[in-house]
Design an enzyme around this catalytic site. Sequence first.
Site, mmCIF file in Angstrom:
data_model
loop_
_atom_site.group_PDB
_atom_site.id
_atom_site.type_symbol
_atom_site.label_atom_id
_atom_site.label_comp_id
_atom_site.label_asym_id
_atom_site.label_seq_id
_atom_site.Cartn_x
_atom_site.Cartn_y
_atom_site.Cartn_z
ATOM 1 N N ASN A 20 30.104 29.593 37.405
ATOM 2 C CA ASN A 20 30.062 30.805 36.611
ATOM 3 C C ASN A 20 28.704 30.872 35.926
ATOM 4 O O ASN A 20 27.768 30.188 36.338
ATOM 5 C CB ASN A 20 31.234 30.859 35.621
ATOM 6 N N TYR A 156 33.196 34.388 41.740
ATOM 7 C CA TYR A 156 32.268 33.368 41.272
ATOM 8 C C TYR A 156 30.971 33.418 42.076
ATOM 9 O O TYR A 156 30.923 33.978 43.178
ATOM 10 C CB TYR A 156 32.900 31.980 41.426
ATOM 11 N N LYS A 184 32.659 37.272 37.893
ATOM 12 C CA LYS A 184 31.729 36.672 36.944
ATOM 13 C C LYS A 184 30.449 37.499 36.836
ATOM 14 O O LYS A 184 29.997 38.113 37.814
ATOM 15 C CB LYS A 184 31.374 35.248 37.380
ATOM 16 N N ALA A 215 31.452 36.864 31.263
ATOM 17 C CA ALA A 215 30.137 36.236 31.102
ATOM 18 C C ALA A 215 30.233 34.778 30.699
ATOM 19 O O ALA A 215 29.204 34.103 30.583
ATOM 20 C CB ALA A 215 29.313 36.994 30.065
ATOM 21 N N ASN A 216 31.435 34.275 30.438
ATOM 22 C CA ASN A 216 31.645 32.860 30.113
ATOM 23 C C ASN A 216 30.768 32.358 28.971
ATOM 24 O O ASN A 216 30.289 31.228 28.982
ATOM 25 C CB ASN A 216 31.440 31.991 31.349
ATOM 26 N N GLU A 266 39.708 32.237 25.067
ATOM 27 C CA GLU A 266 40.178 31.138 25.908
ATOM 28 C C GLU A 266 39.602 29.793 25.493
ATOM 29 O O GLU A 266 40.164 28.754 25.832
ATOM 30 C CB GLU A 266 39.851 31.393 27.377
ATOM 31 N N GLU A 342 46.558 35.449 33.841
ATOM 32 C CA GLU A 342 45.490 35.273 34.818
ATOM 33 C C GLU A 342 46.051 34.616 36.077
ATOM 34 O O GLU A 342 47.100 33.969 36.055
ATOM 35 C CB GLU A 342 44.396 34.395 34.216
ATOM 36 N N SER A 343 45.356 34.784 37.199
ATOM 37 C CA SER A 343 45.742 34.135 38.450
ATOM 38 C C SER A 343 44.491 33.694 39.194
ATOM 39 O O SER A 343 43.486 34.402 39.198
ATOM 40 C CB SER A 343 46.551 35.094 39.327
ATOM 41 N N TYR A 344 44.555 32.525 39.805
ATOM 42 C CA TYR A 344 43.487 32.033 40.673
ATOM 43 C C TYR A 344 44.058 31.884 42.081
ATOM 44 O O TYR A 344 44.534 30.821 42.455
ATOM 45 C CB TYR A 344 42.952 30.693 40.170
#
Length: 390
Positions: A20, A156, A184, A215-216, A266, A342-344
């Site tokens: 990210n 990502y 991201k 933007a992490n 988070e 959220e889901s990955y």
Amino acid sequence: MPRIVAIHEGTVAISSAMSNAFIDFSAMDCSIVAVVSDVVRDGQPVVGYGFNSNGRYSAGEILRRRIIPRLLAAPPDELLTDDEAAIDPVRAWDVMMRNEKPGGHGERSVAVGVIDMALFDLAAKLAEQPLHRWLAKHFELGEPDEDVFVYAAGGYYAPGKDLARLRDEIAEFLGQGYDVVKIKIGGAPLAEDLKRIEAVLEVLGGDGNRLAVDANGRFDLATALDYGRALEPYGLRWYEEPGDPLDFALNATLAEHYSLPLATGENLFSTTDARNLIRYGGLRPDRDILQFDPVLGYGLVEYLRTQDMLRRHGWSSRRCIPHGGHQFACHIAAAAHLGGNESYPGEFQPTGGFADSAIIERGRLRLGETPGIGFEDKANLYRAFRALHD
């Protein structure tokens, strides 16, 4: 009267070549635990399982030296629910945090959260109920939601990942039943990030409300404002974590200039930090999204305290969409009437994602009826858990 007879701890890799705006995931791992009870069903002990969400590394040293020994040393009756039908995660939380000073949440909150997840899994299994139903009854939360909004987190940065591959990834998410996706930003220049956003919007039919960006925590205030001005015309679902998670002044200033939804939280790991965000971060309860992670932040016991705090400050639980992307958070979302999860779909395996048989329809996931969290329905993860105690 159930008892804990053993707690096994290990580590699994959830690494990949992606990154990210702030970190890469080439060495990412996480802690897994198995809390074994003395209750035997069908010839096997009833076991609760837990792990930590992605983005924070394994916390084995803290688990082995402090958290697990305290639980194993506690008198059995100190850990029981009032009806003595289960190990009480709330009472166990007090034991795990004994002689721990306030503040300094870091990796300690991760370690406690791992065990907390396993204890809730165990409690619901002992009651032979899926976790969302056990939570709703035990904490008197009302009828749980039957399904949960989920969005696909991806987009990502990765070697060789051009716009065509990004479009293909988003199209795959839509094919899996997701309506809303997140990508991201901040790991490339603004002009390049805007091209990535526009490429994704092409796949989404131009609907900015179906796209969130993250933007992490990469930006300083000037950059966050520059991105905000560039993003606003797209009408995005939300603009996530533009600056350092503890820079509440940055967030508040951005909120004065960016009229659309912001999302953050988070990387805040306690109710006290969450309260400071609500007090000083300039967030708007009519539009912004809170992403506190129930696992990274001392577990569900602390997360329920955070929900109480939010209600007192005028926030609806529907504004909460936790970080993490896994089954535990989905049960919490259903029981506590959150705004989603959220889901990955393709990342952070074996811990990321939901049951192997899970079906996403129009961006919503219907929870199953397997007792506990349902890790037994996620084959690769369940195999890793069983290896801890077989």
